[in-house]
Design a protein around this motif. Structure first.
Motif, mmCIF file in Angstrom:
data_model
loop_
_atom_site.group_PDB
_atom_site.id
_atom_site.type_symbol
_atom_site.label_atom_id
_atom_site.label_comp_id
_atom_site.label_asym_id
_atom_site.label_seq_id
_atom_site.Cartn_x
_atom_site.Cartn_y
_atom_site.Cartn_z
ATOM 1 N N LYS A 188 0.838 -1.215 0.000
ATOM 2 C CA LYS A 188 0.000 0.000 0.000
ATOM 3 C C LYS A 188 0.865 1.256 0.000
ATOM 4 O O LYS A 188 0.580 2.231 -0.713
ATOM 5 C CB LYS A 188 -0.915 0.001 1.218
ATOM 6 C CG LYS A 188 -1.865 1.199 1.275
ATOM 7 C CD LYS A 188 -2.756 1.139 2.479
ATOM 8 C CE LYS A 188 -3.757 2.298 2.492
ATOM 9 N NZ LYS A 188 -3.098 3.609 2.437
ATOM 10 N N ALA A 189 1.944 1.241 0.798
ATOM 11 C CA ALA A 189 2.826 2.407 0.851
ATOM 12 C C ALA A 189 3.489 2.657 -0.496
ATOM 13 O O ALA A 189 3.601 3.804 -0.949
ATOM 14 C CB ALA A 189 3.880 2.204 1.940
ATOM 15 N N ASP A 205 1.029 4.226 -2.824
ATOM 16 C CA ASP A 205 0.747 5.640 -2.521
ATOM 17 C C ASP A 205 1.800 6.574 -3.088
ATOM 18 O O ASP A 205 1.486 7.703 -3.497
ATOM 19 C CB ASP A 205 0.636 5.831 -1.004
ATOM 20 C CG ASP A 205 -0.595 5.159 -0.417
ATOM 21 O OD1 ASP A 205 -1.528 4.861 -1.197
ATOM 22 O OD2 ASP A 205 -0.622 4.908 0.810
ATOM 23 N N VAL A 206 3.075 6.134 -3.075
ATOM 24 C CA VAL A 206 4.154 7.043 -3.507
ATOM 25 C C VAL A 206 4.567 6.810 -4.956
ATOM 26 O O VAL A 206 5.280 7.635 -5.539
ATOM 27 C CB VAL A 206 5.397 6.881 -2.594
ATOM 28 C CG1 VAL A 206 5.047 7.202 -1.163
ATOM 29 C CG2 VAL A 206 5.996 5.489 -2.705
ATOM 30 N N SER A 240 4.565 9.615 -7.707
ATOM 31 C CA SER A 240 4.621 10.959 -7.118
ATOM 32 C C SER A 240 6.038 11.365 -6.728
ATOM 33 O O SER A 240 6.243 12.473 -6.217
ATOM 34 C CB SER A 240 3.721 11.010 -5.865
ATOM 35 O OG SER A 240 4.226 10.138 -4.863
ATOM 36 N N ASP A 284 7.732 5.062 6.180
ATOM 37 C CA ASP A 284 6.809 5.628 5.185
ATOM 38 C C ASP A 284 7.214 7.053 4.851
ATOM 39 O O ASP A 284 7.424 7.884 5.749
ATOM 40 C CB ASP A 284 5.373 5.585 5.739
ATOM 41 C CG ASP A 284 4.346 5.720 4.647
ATOM 42 O OD1 ASP A 284 4.739 5.814 3.475
ATOM 43 O OD2 ASP A 284 3.144 5.712 4.966
ATOM 44 N N SER A 285 7.341 7.359 3.548
ATOM 45 C CA SER A 285 7.609 8.718 3.062
ATOM 46 C C SER A 285 8.902 9.295 3.650
ATOM 47 O O SER A 285 8.884 10.248 4.434
ATOM 48 C CB SER A 285 6.423 9.640 3.394
ATOM 49 O OG SER A 285 5.244 9.172 2.796
#
Length: 427
Positions: free
Chosen positions: A271-272, A275-276, A279, A339-340
């Motif tokens: 999922k992570a 999401d990125v 982007s 994450d991020s």
């Protein structure tokens, strides 16, 4: 397909009461009218007999002396007053002293005469007596005028009475219909609420019609049973949902440390990455392995080994952000999802914090253990494109760290040359 004309219960009841009331009133009115006509005719016939005797009594002297003038005057006076059709006064030997005929003309006169002939086809006779001696006869024929007047009066009174009775019956029928409809509406409202809104807590109030009240009690008993079963089903459903949530959590959690397991970590990592991806964001993975864990298990037993794993898990958890994730993949291996992150330096900072957190020794009863871990670092998208590749890269970096002295971290290097220890450069 033939359409069915539908009507409300209130309309059906009102029509039933109206039809039955009209039928009853019509039958009763017809019978009463016929009885009235028969009674009226009988009374008029008795009246004609009385009129005939009155004429006979009044004309006694005129007949005795054969005074035509007096006899005519007496007959004319009484015949006009009583509206006779025909009348005559005669002596015993048949000599006519006086006669009268109804002078009516026109349609009304003919109608009165026709009714009189229909009602009184036979004349009414009376004897004229002087003392005990029979001296003459009186003959009268009834006219229909008086009967028509009485009949119209009776019809008027009857129609008025019927109208009043019909009005009263209609009001009573309407009240009864409303009463029945209201009680049926209470039953229907409860059943509709149960069927459409699944509201089984509704109850039918007590009703004053015995059959409806018993039906309401039966409905209430049924609603109570359905309500109890509905509550039971809701409780079971809630229990199943809690059990499913618990099972889902257990399926994604490690039973010893309470951390995410391999499945939970993989789902979160995918999922992570989703999401990125696209982007320009980055995701870091740390792969940790406890140094010399097998020796601790062999020397002190599995209970101490489990206590060590729980303590290491807590120390790692305290070194990461709330948005990050720690997982136990199995045995003495842990992973951290960052994450991020901005770059590899963020991952290195977390690795340094974890290594520093392992410095204090762990006291378990009389056993004193110095925890130590080796860490491999890999970053998306520099080192891998998928979750599986990212885990493999971090695992490879961790094994490189173990091969080069343990207790430190290594950053994954795709080149065939060895990865760098903490503090070393690529030169």
């Amino acid at each position: 397909m033939t359409s069915i004309k539908r009507t409300t219960l209130f309309q059906a009841l009102r029509r039933m009461y109206t039809d039955s009331t009209v039928l009853a009133i019509t039958l009763a009115g017809t019978a009463l009218f016929a009885l009235t006509l028969i009674t009226l005719r009988g009374q008029l016939e008795q009246h004609l007999q009385l009129v005939a005797r009155t004429i006979a009594y009044s004309a006694e002297a005129a007949v005795l002396f054969e005074d035509r003038r007096t006899a005519s005057e007496i007959l004319l006076q009484i015949a006009e007053r009583e509206q006779l059709r025909e009348a005559s006064v005669s002596t015993l030997n048949g000599r006519m002293l006086a006669s009268y005929r109804y002078p009516g003309n026109g349609m009304l006169g003919h109608f009165d005469e026709a009714v009189g002939r229909l009602l009184f086809p036979e004349p009414i006779a009376a004897e004229i007596r002087s003392g005990s001696k029979h001296i003459g006869n009186v003959v009268v024929h009834g006219n229909g005028a008086r009967f028509i007047i009485y009949t119209l009066q009776a019809v008027g009174i009857g129609l008025g009475s019927i109208a009043l009775f019909f009005y009263a019956a209609s009001r009573l029928a309407g009240r009864m219909s409303q009463r029945i409809s209201a009680q049926l509406e209470a039953l229907a409202s409860a059943t509709h609420g149960a069927r459409l809104q699944q509201d089984f807590s509704r109850r039918v109030p007590p009703l004053d019609i015995v059959e409806f009240d018993q039906l309401g009690k039966d409905f209430n008993a049924l609603f109570a049973e359905l309500h109890a079963r509905n509550v039971e089903l809701i409780a079971r459903q809630s229990s199943l949902e809690v059990a499913n949530q618990t099972l889902s959590q257990l399926a994604l959690r490690d039973g010893l440390t309470g951390l995410a397991n391999r499945r939970g970590f993989t789902e979160r990592l995918e999922k992570a990455l989703g999401d990125v991806r696209g982007s320009g964001g980055k995701v870091g993975v740390l792969y940790l392995d406890n140094d010399r864990f097998k020796q601790v298990n062999d020397q002190y037993g599995h209970a101490v080994g489990d206590a060590l794993l729980v303590d290491v898990a807590d120390r790692i958890r305290n070194c990461i952000r709330d948005t990050d994730l720690v997982a136990r993949l199995g045995g003495d291996e842990f992973t951290v999802l960052l994450d991020s992150v901005r770059d590899v330096d963020d991952a290195v900072l977390v690795a340094d914090k974890i290594l520093a957190a392992m410095a204090p020794p762990l006291q378990i009863g009389e056993v004193r253990i110095a925890p130590a871990v080796s860490i491999g670092i890999a970053l998306f998208p520099e080192h891998a494109e998928t979750a599986e590749q990212l885990l493999v890269a971090a695992d490879q970096a961790m094994y490189t760290a173990k091969q080069n002295g343990r207790g430190h971290y290594r950053i994954f290097d795709p080149a065939p040359r060895p990865c760098l220890n903490h503090g070393e450069t690529s030169e």
